[in-house]
Design a protein around this motif. Structure first.
Motif, PDB file in Angstrom:
ATOM      1  N   LEU A  88      -5.373 -18.224 -30.574  1.00  0.00           N
ATOM      2  CA  LEU A  88      -5.088 -18.120 -32.021  1.00  0.00           C
ATOM      3  C   LEU A  88      -3.549 -17.915 -32.334  1.00  0.00           C
ATOM      4  CD1 LEU A  88      -6.452 -18.323 -35.081  1.00  0.00           C
ATOM      5  CD2 LEU A  88      -6.951 -15.916 -34.681  1.00  0.00           C
ATOM      6  N   ALA A  89      -3.020 -17.226 -31.525  1.00  0.00           N
ATOM      7  CA  ALA A  89      -1.646 -17.129 -31.757  1.00  0.00           C
ATOM      8  C   ALA A  89      -0.882 -18.331 -31.448  1.00  0.00           C
ATOM      9  CB  ALA A  89      -1.386 -16.056 -30.931  1.00  0.00           C
ATOM     10  N   TRP A  90      -1.199 -19.000 -30.490  1.00  0.00           N
ATOM     11  CA  TRP A  90      -0.406 -20.224 -30.234  1.00  0.00           C
ATOM     12  C   TRP A  90      -0.881 -21.196 -31.370  1.00  0.00           C
ATOM     13  CZ3 TRP A  90      -2.522 -25.174 -29.154  1.00  0.00           C
ATOM     14  CH2 TRP A  90      -1.415 -26.065 -28.730  1.00  0.00           C
ATOM     15  N   LEU A  91      -1.943 -21.184 -31.837  1.00  0.00           N
ATOM     16  CA  LEU A  91      -2.318 -22.282 -32.858  1.00  0.00           C
ATOM     17  C   LEU A  91      -1.381 -21.823 -34.024  1.00  0.00           C
ATOM     18  CD1 LEU A  91      -5.997 -22.476 -32.451  1.00  0.00           C
ATOM     19  CD2 LEU A  91      -4.241 -24.487 -32.233  1.00  0.00           C
ATOM     20  N   VAL A  92      -1.366 -20.524 -34.474  1.00  0.00           N
ATOM     21  CA  VAL A  92      -0.430 -20.099 -35.594  1.00  0.00           C
ATOM     22  C   VAL A  92       0.939 -20.214 -35.524  1.00  0.00           C
ATOM     23  CG1 VAL A  92       0.151 -17.926 -37.180  1.00  0.00           C
ATOM     24  CG2 VAL A  92      -2.156 -18.327 -36.426  1.00  0.00           C
ATOM     25  N   THR A  93       1.404 -20.125 -34.182  1.00  0.00           N
ATOM     26  CA  THR A  93       2.928 -20.480 -34.073  1.00  0.00           C
ATOM     27  C   THR A  93       3.298 -21.926 -34.215  1.00  0.00           C
ATOM     28  OG1 THR A  93       2.896 -18.540 -32.350  1.00  0.00           O
ATOM     29  CG2 THR A  93       4.441 -20.191 -32.301  1.00  0.00           C
ATOM     30  N   ARG A  94       2.225 -22.892 -33.577  1.00  0.00           N
ATOM     31  CA  ARG A  94       2.532 -24.299 -33.669  1.00  0.00           C
ATOM     32  C   ARG A  94       2.346 -24.734 -35.122  1.00  0.00           C
ATOM     33  NH1 ARG A  94       1.023 -28.709 -29.149  1.00  0.00           N
ATOM     34  NH2 ARG A  94       2.079 -30.470 -30.209  1.00  0.00           N
ATOM     35  N   ALA A  95       1.336 -24.147 -35.812  1.00  0.00           N
ATOM     36  CA  ALA A  95       0.827 -24.914 -37.163  1.00  0.00           C
ATOM     37  C   ALA A  95       1.641 -24.287 -38.283  1.00  0.00           C
ATOM     38  CB  ALA A  95      -0.496 -24.689 -37.382  1.00  0.00           C
ATOM     39  N   TYR A 146       4.739 -12.871 -32.008  1.00  0.00           N
ATOM     40  CA  TYR A 146       4.802 -12.217 -33.403  1.00  0.00           C
ATOM     41  C   TYR A 146       3.483 -12.907 -34.039  1.00  0.00           C
ATOM     42  CZ  TYR A 146       5.501 -12.101 -38.534  1.00  0.00           C
ATOM     43  OH  TYR A 146       5.376 -12.098 -39.871  1.00  0.00           O
ATOM     44  N   ALA A 147       3.081 -14.031 -33.619  1.00  0.00           N
ATOM     45  CA  ALA A 147       1.791 -14.464 -34.059  1.00  0.00           C
ATOM     46  C   ALA A 147       0.384 -13.654 -33.292  1.00  0.00           C
ATOM     47  CB  ALA A 147       1.573 -15.867 -33.701  1.00  0.00           C
ATOM     48  N   LEU A 148       0.874 -13.338 -31.995  1.00  0.00           N
ATOM     49  CA  LEU A 148       0.039 -12.594 -31.286  1.00  0.00           C
ATOM     50  C   LEU A 148      -0.134 -10.964 -31.914  1.00  0.00           C
ATOM     51  CD1 LEU A 148      -2.024 -12.493 -29.049  1.00  0.00           C
ATOM     52  CD2 LEU A 148      -0.231 -11.839 -27.358  1.00  0.00           C
ATOM     53  N   LEU A 199      -8.855 -10.927 -26.024  1.00  0.00           N
ATOM     54  CA  LEU A 199      -7.393 -11.088 -25.708  1.00  0.00           C
ATOM     55  C   LEU A 199      -7.145 -12.487 -25.653  1.00  0.00           C
ATOM     56  CD1 LEU A 199      -4.762  -9.827 -24.917  1.00  0.00           C
ATOM     57  CD2 LEU A 199      -5.455  -9.648 -22.427  1.00  0.00           C
ATOM     58  N   ALA A 200      -8.264 -13.383 -24.857  1.00  0.00           N
ATOM     59  CA  ALA A 200      -7.760 -14.737 -24.535  1.00  0.00           C
ATOM     60  C   ALA A 200      -7.852 -15.580 -26.049  1.00  0.00           C
ATOM     61  CB  ALA A 200      -8.760 -15.305 -23.762  1.00  0.00           C
TER      62      ALA A 200
END
Length: 839
Positions: free
Chosen positions: A497-504, A460-462, A491-492
């Motif tokens: 950024l998607a991982w950060l948005v998911t986690r934060a 979702y964040a990606l 892409l990387a």
């Protein structure tokens, strides 16, 4: 909170046919398990198994990942147990919550029994319970006994979690490198409906309340905060990297995206004549699909209200739902095929044209228990191999192959969302139906690996972040498409950024017991997310307008507008974000003696002076024809104000005044409407554009009907100002010059790149010259009407050169319309002089 309040949304379900956890059954109030702790390391944010994690040095553990638990009933295959916390944690067809991949549950609880019902009760995996299905490899009508601790546990379909990762990967890869439609978005629509339908069918069949308002609150509480953060970051990136001419569009799309009406805004921009670069990509354009899904999430649950009574009487709800969904799907598909052929750019964003994809997912959800029973489906937890193992493996691979081929083998960009969308939907359906193949080489095994699960967790964040990152990079680099290396960096960076948005953002909001405990808290989270976006976009716009760095009056002119500057002026007017104000408008709606007796589509009658009958006007000037006539209105105002004349705007965008010519479609009837109007108000003068230029050549013509239009006006005793058309261009002149000047270039360099010689844009002589010889029919009385030719080509293209910037003023606001500033400052003096010398 009741069970009915806690059911998961389709966004919650993703590949979820269950999630790990148990529900306490001893408390009559339905108390829930304690909230899980937040993940503390990267292991928790990838794909921790349901049992103690193996050593990270074990490569096979990373590749293989955990196996799901057990069931074959629709309840578990679609939704998992009716456990409160799990339903709140399990998310949607984009992003499965960490509970699904095993990170939320305390390790101490992993060895406990997963039975969610008291002894003797029919659990969600019970084949005799509501919605249950049974079947074995040998007999579809019977099911062997399975250990209750396993059978009653939740089921997580890893292959669907991986399917979502594949679909998102296709979307990102096709966007970054290929610039084509992948069909990945269609898969998400399909899965959203698949899981949403399972949510509400299970509620109906278990006798629980539908809880639709609670479902809405839960769903949008989950979705809006990550979206709002992405939108706000995009606004910052827009201010930093995008030209100011795109700022207003991004501001509009920011608010529309947060309100889930982005697709409607894009439809409006596609048909709005005044929209700038309506077909161009903005960093928020991808929110159209989220808007379609959001609108479906609001409307689709209401369908289940129609069968509530039937469910309460203990009757099956699937057959009436199948009939209802088939009817909706057929109507939507018919509409989709028709509009795709006639207005594909509009149909692409139209919810009604996409709803049949939602219906397809619902149909599969409703039919899946029967399909599984007939084909003898089993999950790995059953301990029994499924029937048709080879066919299942081949079906799954065929589905993935078809999904990969969509957009590569078939360029379907101009064919969506018509019937061709059946390809990605059928591909996704094949993976769903194939399920567990029992073969290590089956696609389900590959889609169940931990890397696929990690992408699924952040999908979702990606999806939210990859498109803004790509668009901002392409604008910054000046590329049309990313190359191999920079595309990999995009892409990387998007994954990080998607991982950060998911986690934060995503996980804390999703896991918050406080937000879920009261409806008003979820509503507050939704309202706060929207308010932040509105404040960001609206506040930025207010700041720009309060600063007013570019004064739009002639007194602010720094350089003469008949030459091209070789140095960069202090400011170039108008600013890009001011282009929306460059369309000339008159302050009053037509009223009083100048009000039309009837209205006409696409014509908004405007006038300069109020419509009070006591207003003393010495003459009336009416402007008719296309927007190329309208752009001359500011040049008439000095003369009108000096004479106390009334000016009326009766133009119709994209439609010249060509009385007597054969017209059809959009312009049909406009010429008659104009003549009827002038007959009713008897104006002194009519201004209209009489020639027609071509964007790709110097061809300039006098269209059929131009001469007869002028003659018709002369015969009515009306003077005619016959204006020559302005040059048209194949590309946006303002943006072309803006890109060069923002990059440190000068107007002269912009002229060299964007401009052209007048001989390449206009005919050598004015094709309208013969119109000057026209005279009214009938005997003259010395005051006969006459034609005044208005040829401003030497002011627009001084010294034989058509430049995008003259002095410190941009000549064009787009590819063929002059800026209001240029008309006021450069053309108005010449028009005033010309009209002063005419009768």
């Amino acid at each position: 909170m009741s069970d009915g309040d806690a059911a998961a949304s389709p966004w919650e379900q993703a590949a979820l046919d269950g999630a790990e956890g148990t529900r306490s059954t001893g408390d009559a109030e339905g108390t829930e398990n304690p909230a899980p702790p937040l993940a503390d390391d990267l292991e928790d944010w990838t794909q921790e198994p349901a049992t103690a994690a193996p050593s990270r040095s074990d490569v096979s553990a990373w590749i293989a990942g955990p196996l799901p638990t057990t069931t074959s009933s629709l309840d578990d295959w679609l939704q998992g147990p009716i456990e409160l916390h799990v339903e709140r944690e399990a998310e949607d067809a984009w992003s499965t919550a960490d509970s699904v991949t095993g990170t939320w549950r305390p390790r101490a609880e992993r060895g406990r029994s997963r039975s969610s019902q008291p002894d003797g009760a029919a659990g969600p995996a019970d084949p005799t319970g509501p919605g249950g299905s049974a079947g074995t490899a040998d007999s579809p009508g019977a099911r062997p006994e399975v250990d209750d601790a396993r059978r009653s546990g939740p089921v997580f379909r890893h292959e669907l979690h991986g399917l979502r990762a594949v679909a998102l990967g296709l979307v990102a890869i096709y966007h970054i490198w290929l610039g084509r439609v992948s069909g990945g978005v269609d898969v998400f629509l399909f899965l959203s409906a698949f899981f949403l339908t399972g949510t509400f069918v299970r509620r109906l069949e278990s006798g629980r309340p539908l809880g639709i308002p609670r479902y809405w609150l839960h769903t949008f509480k989950r979705l809006l905060p990550p979206a709002a953060v992405t939108i706000l970051l995009t606004l910052v990136g827009t201010a930093a990297f995008l030209p100011s001419s795109l700022w207003p569009t991004v501001m509009q799309e920011a608010v529309a995206s947060a309100a889930y009406v982005q697709n409607s805004l894009l439809v409006f921009l596609q048909v709005d004549y005044h929209a700038r670069d309506a077909g161009g990509a903005s960093p928020l354009q991808h929110f159209w699909s989220l808007s379609v899904q959001g609108q479906a999430f609001v409307v689709w649950p209401l369908l289940f209200l129609l069968v509530v009574r039937r469910a309460r009487r203990g009757k099956s709800v699937r057959r009436p739902l199948i009939v209802l969904v088939l009817l909706i799907g057929a109507a939507s598909l018919t509409w989709s095929v028709i509009t795709t052929q006639t207005q594909q750019q509009v149909a692409y964003f139209d919810t009604a044209a996409r709803l049949w994809e939602f219906a397809a997912g619902s149909l599969l959800a409703l039919a899946l228990p029967v399909i599984d029973r007939i084909t003898g489906a089993h999950r790995p937890e059953d301990g029994l191999p499924p029937r048709l193992r080879l066919a299942r493996a081949l079906t799954g691979w065929a589905g993935i192959a078809a999904l990969l081929a969509c957009g590569i083998v078939l360029d379907v960009s101009t064919m969506f969302p018509g019937w061709i969308a059946i390809v990605p939907l059928a591909a996704a359906g094949a993976v769903v139906v194939a399920g567990h193949s029992g073969h290590r080489w089956g696609i389900d095994a590959l889609l169940s690996t931990r890397p696929a699960a990690f992408v699924g967790d952040i999908s979702y964040a990606l999806y939210l972040v990859h498109w803004p990152v790509l668009v901002l990079w392409l604008h910054h680099s000046g590329q049309q498409r990313a190359g191999l290396l920079d595309g990999l960096v995009v892409l990387a960076g998007s994954v990080l950024l998607a991982w950060l948005v998911t986690r934060a953002v995503d996980a804390p909001v999703r896991r918050s017991r406080w937000l879920e405990a009261r409806p008003w808290r979820a509503l507050t989270a939704i309202a706060a997310s929207f308010a932040l976006v509105l404040a960001g976009a609206g506040g930025w716009w207010l700041v720009l307008n309060q600063q007013s760095p570019q004064e739009t009056t002639a007194s602010a002119q720094d350089l003469p507008t008949d030459e091209v500057a070789t140095t960069v002026p202090t400011v170039i007017r108008p600013a890009g974000w001011q282009l929306g104000s460059q369309w000339p408008d008159l302050p009053q709606r037509c009223a009083g003696p100048w009000a039309p007796s009837v209205s006409f589509p696409h014509v908004t009658c405007q006038q300069l002076l109020p419509g009070d009958t006591d207003v003393d006007t010495s003459e009336t000037i009416v402007v008719v024809g296309s927007s190329h006539s309208r752009q001359y209105i500011p040049a008439l105002l000095p003369t009108a104000e000096a004479r106390g004349a009334q000016v009326v705007n009766l133009t119709m965008d994209g439609c010249q005044f060509l009385a007597g010519a054969e017209r059809d479609g959009y312009c049909a009837g406009y010429d008659e409407y104009v003549l009827s109007y002038v007959d009713s108000i008897h104006p002194d003068t009519v201004l209209t554009t009489v020639t027609l230029t071509d964007a790709g050549s110097a061809e300039e013509t006098l269209p059929d009907g131009a001469a007869s239009s002028v003659q018709a006006l002369l015969d009515r005793g009306i003077d005619v100002i016959a204006a020559r058309d302005t040059p048209r261009w194949e590309s946006d002149q303002f943006q072309c010059a803006e890109e060069i000047i923002d990059g440190g270039g000068t107007p002269a360099e912009a002229d060299e790149t964007c401009g052209a010689d007048a001989s390449q844009k206009l005919a050598a002589s004015n094709p309208a010259t013969p119109l000057a010889d026209l005279v009214p029919a009938g005997p003259g009385d010395g005051t006969a009407a006459e034609v005044t030719l208005l040829d401003l080509s030497t002011q627009i293209c001084p010294e034989g050169r058509c430049s995008p910037v003259l002095g410190d003023v941009s000549v064009y606001m787009d590819d063929d319309h002059l800026t209001r500033l240029f008309v006021e400052e450069t053309l108005a003096p010449r028009v005033t002089e010309l009209l002063a010398n005419s009768r």
